[in-house]
Scaffold this motif. Structure first.
Motif, PDB file in Angstrom:
ATOM      1  N   SER A   7      -2.077  -3.687  -5.959  1.00  0.00           N
ATOM      2  CA  SER A   7      -3.376  -2.931  -5.916  1.00  0.00           C
ATOM      3  C   SER A   7      -3.454  -1.766  -6.934  1.00  0.00           C
ATOM      4  O   SER A   7      -2.527  -1.334  -7.341  1.00  0.00           O
ATOM      5  CB  SER A   7      -3.148  -2.185  -4.644  1.00  0.00           C
ATOM      6  OG  SER A   7      -4.320  -1.431  -4.335  1.00  0.00           O
ATOM      7  N   TYR A  25      -7.489   0.001  -0.582  1.00  0.00           N
ATOM      8  CA  TYR A  25      -6.598  -1.378  -0.555  1.00  0.00           C
ATOM      9  C   TYR A  25      -5.223  -1.224  -0.673  1.00  0.00           C
ATOM     10  O   TYR A  25      -4.586  -2.095  -0.208  1.00  0.00           O
ATOM     11  CB  TYR A  25      -7.142  -1.995  -1.939  1.00  0.00           C
ATOM     12  CG  TYR A  25      -8.598  -2.787  -2.030  1.00  0.00           C
ATOM     13  CD1 TYR A  25      -8.901  -3.953  -1.483  1.00  0.00           C
ATOM     14  CD2 TYR A  25      -9.665  -1.976  -2.224  1.00  0.00           C
ATOM     15  CE1 TYR A  25      -9.790  -4.525  -1.323  1.00  0.00           C
ATOM     16  CE2 TYR A  25     -11.136  -2.739  -2.105  1.00  0.00           C
ATOM     17  CZ  TYR A  25     -11.198  -4.347  -1.795  1.00  0.00           C
ATOM     18  OH  TYR A  25     -12.337  -4.670  -1.467  1.00  0.00           O
ATOM     19  N   TYR A  26      -4.678  -0.104  -0.998  1.00  0.00           N
ATOM     20  CA  TYR A  26      -3.385   0.139  -0.914  1.00  0.00           C
ATOM     21  C   TYR A  26      -2.764   0.227   0.421  1.00  0.00           C
ATOM     22  O   TYR A  26      -1.908  -0.362   0.740  1.00  0.00           O
ATOM     23  CB  TYR A  26      -3.057   1.648  -1.423  1.00  0.00           C
ATOM     24  CG  TYR A  26      -1.584   2.232  -1.399  1.00  0.00           C
ATOM     25  CD1 TYR A  26      -0.586   1.206  -1.970  1.00  0.00           C
ATOM     26  CD2 TYR A  26      -1.292   3.209  -0.538  1.00  0.00           C
ATOM     27  CE1 TYR A  26       0.695   1.634  -1.619  1.00  0.00           C
ATOM     28  CE2 TYR A  26      -0.133   3.815  -0.508  1.00  0.00           C
ATOM     29  CZ  TYR A  26       0.750   2.608  -1.123  1.00  0.00           C
ATOM     30  OH  TYR A  26       2.318   3.207  -0.699  1.00  0.00           O
ATOM     31  N   PHE A  71      -5.103  -7.282  -4.361  1.00  0.00           N
ATOM     32  CA  PHE A  71      -5.741  -6.478  -3.118  1.00  0.00           C
ATOM     33  C   PHE A  71      -6.962  -5.684  -4.124  1.00  0.00           C
ATOM     34  O   PHE A  71      -6.865  -4.542  -4.152  1.00  0.00           O
ATOM     35  CB  PHE A  71      -4.729  -5.611  -2.556  1.00  0.00           C
ATOM     36  CG  PHE A  71      -3.993  -6.401  -1.671  1.00  0.00           C
ATOM     37  CD1 PHE A  71      -4.382  -6.756  -0.207  1.00  0.00           C
ATOM     38  CD2 PHE A  71      -3.152  -7.223  -2.181  1.00  0.00           C
ATOM     39  CE1 PHE A  71      -3.521  -7.328   0.771  1.00  0.00           C
ATOM     40  CE2 PHE A  71      -2.101  -8.131  -1.088  1.00  0.00           C
ATOM     41  CZ  PHE A  71      -2.611  -8.207   0.100  1.00  0.00           C
ATOM     42  N   SER A  72      -8.111  -6.343  -4.427  1.00  0.00           N
ATOM     43  CA  SER A  72      -9.151  -5.480  -5.025  1.00  0.00           C
ATOM     44  C   SER A  72     -10.376  -6.421  -4.897  1.00  0.00           C
ATOM     45  O   SER A  72     -10.185  -7.829  -4.546  1.00  0.00           O
ATOM     46  CB  SER A  72      -8.811  -5.691  -6.622  1.00  0.00           C
ATOM     47  OG  SER A  72      -7.396  -5.319  -7.007  1.00  0.00           O
TER      48      SER A  72
END
Length: 434
Positions: A7, A25-26, A71-72
């Protein structure tokens, strides 16, 4: 199997990125990680261009499966790796971007989704939006961030009481309470010279005492989707004569000054009211966050759409019924048995990262009168029908267990990874001669 995860926001930069685009997203990555560790070795990388294909080649040399989870959103996911790459993304609009701008082909999500050949999102709504463009058989799976287990444990220790007795929270940060503020200082122009919040006020140790019927929302006030303006105005209108109704807004952003000016001006504009509005910006240690959850009667959402909405999921996993719309991702876990549903209507909108602001999609506008009605009905239940409240609480816990438990995520991820890797390994079907 080696599962590489990434991320753009990570533990080293989360403080300065808090509230910026894609920062959440983190937190999604953090929730997925324990489940991914059940399925294989997990390695988080900060610089994927330097490592992903090198790690993939190492795995290939010893016959080990390898997959990269970005995760994006797709336009921020690389599409050139040899390693199988799966974007894991949230989306809350009726269509996905199918155009490019500013010379970046990846703004057309069809490019990245086509090259990756698979994707993970968090709701059936987004799955449908992707398949409307990519085809009905496109490999995409709706898997919510698995928050239920952690928060259900907290909820199991709480009494299912619709009204809070006296609860004290300790806070390191900023606290603004409509009962003690001189709201006239924030109107008619909160940004005029001499306004109390033209600069960020210094953080300090604060104490907040809550009781009565407590409504809570956790949000980024700069996020235009969250629609806190209607949340506040409908609350003030509905509970103008109710001194035991409190709305707590826990704010998340690294630079809160301008947003606080705007929010306090809205508190000024909606006078006069006997209900209480509390704005919190700062750090709540886990015990105090748990006490906030314990004190909460209802978790509130009045947004124009959600990709999944972690705070709403967290509070409901603890057994807190909601006041919220039933659209976008929320339609997967909001229903009339665990929430007071707020009506909405669609309207033309733009993809949020499109600088042209071109109307290409729909968002979902909250019906203000319906929000007021949901506030009133929920308040009446909290005061007069504790048995119904307890049933709604139990149903919230069970609905979220089905939607976002670690067990359900593990099963879905395992099945999806096998599908993706089998497709990747299958020989290509020869094309027909023209």
């Amino acid at each position: 199997m080696l599962i590489i995860i990434h991320s753009e926001t990570n533990k080293s930069n989360i403080q300065q990125n808090l509230g910026r685009p894609e920062y959440s997203y983190y937190f999604v990555l953090k929730e997925f990680r324990p489940v991914l560790e059940r399925l294989g070795q997990v390695l988080e990388v900060s610089h994927p261009d330097e490592l992903v294909d090198r790690l993939y080649a190492d795995c290939q040399s010893r016959g080990e499966a390898c997959i990269f989870l970005s995760f994006s959103p797709p336009h921020r996911t690389a599409d050139h790796y040899a390693c199988p790459t799966i974007p894991v993304f949230a989306w809350e609009f009726s269509t996905i971007p199918t155009e490019s701008w500013q010379g970046e082909p990846r703004h057309d999500w069809r490019r990245v989704l086509g090259r990756s050949g698979a994707a993970i999102t968090h709701s059936r709504f987004t799955v449908q939006a992707v398949r409307d463009v990519m085809g009905a058989d496109y490999p995409i799976r709706a898997i919510a961030a698995p928050v239920w287990d952690r928060f259900a444990k907290r909820g199991a220790q709480l009494d299912k009481q619709p009204r809070a007795s006296r609860v004290t929270l300790n806070l390191r940060g900023l606290l603004f309470d409509s009962r003690t503020l001189d709201l006239d200082a924030y109107g008619p122009n909160p940004l005029r010279e001499g306004s109390p919040l033209l600069f960020d006020a210094p953080a300090g140790d604060c104490q907040l005492v809550l009781d009565g019927v407590i409504y809570t929302s956790v949000l980024n006030p700069y996020d235009g989707r969250k629609n806190w303006q209607d949340m506040i105005s409908a609350f003030c209108s509905t509970f103008r004569d109710c001194d035991d109704a409190t709305l707590v807004l826990k704010l998340t952003h690294h630079d809160i000054g301008n947003a606080l000016n705007d929010m306090l001006h809205h508190l000024y504009k909606n006078q006069s009211y006997r209900c209480r509005i509390v704005l919190i910006h700062g750090f709540l240690a886990d015990p105090d966050y748990e006490r906030l959850v314990e004190a909460t009667s209802y978790v509130v959402n009045s947004s124009f759409g959600e990709g999944q909405c972690l705070p709403l999921m967290e509070f409901m996993s603890c057994g807190k019924p909601a006041v919220a719309p039933c659209n976008t991702a929320m339609a997967d876990y909001i229903d009339a048995d665990n929430a007071f549903i707020v009506d909405s209507t669609d309207e033309l909108s733009a993809w949020p990262h499109d600088p042209r602001a071109a109307y290409r999609t729909l968002r979902y506008i909250t019906n203000w009168d319906s929000l007021c009605s949901a506030y009133r009905a929920s308040y009446d239940v909290a005061r007069e029908d504790p048995q119904r409240y307890a049933r709604m609480s139990d149903h919230a816990i069970e609905s979220l267990r089905r939607f976002c438990s670690q067990d359900s995520a593990e099963q879905a991820l395992g099945e999806f990874f096998r599908q993706v890797l089998e497709q990747r390994a299958a020989p290509a079907t020869p094309g027909l001669a023209g």
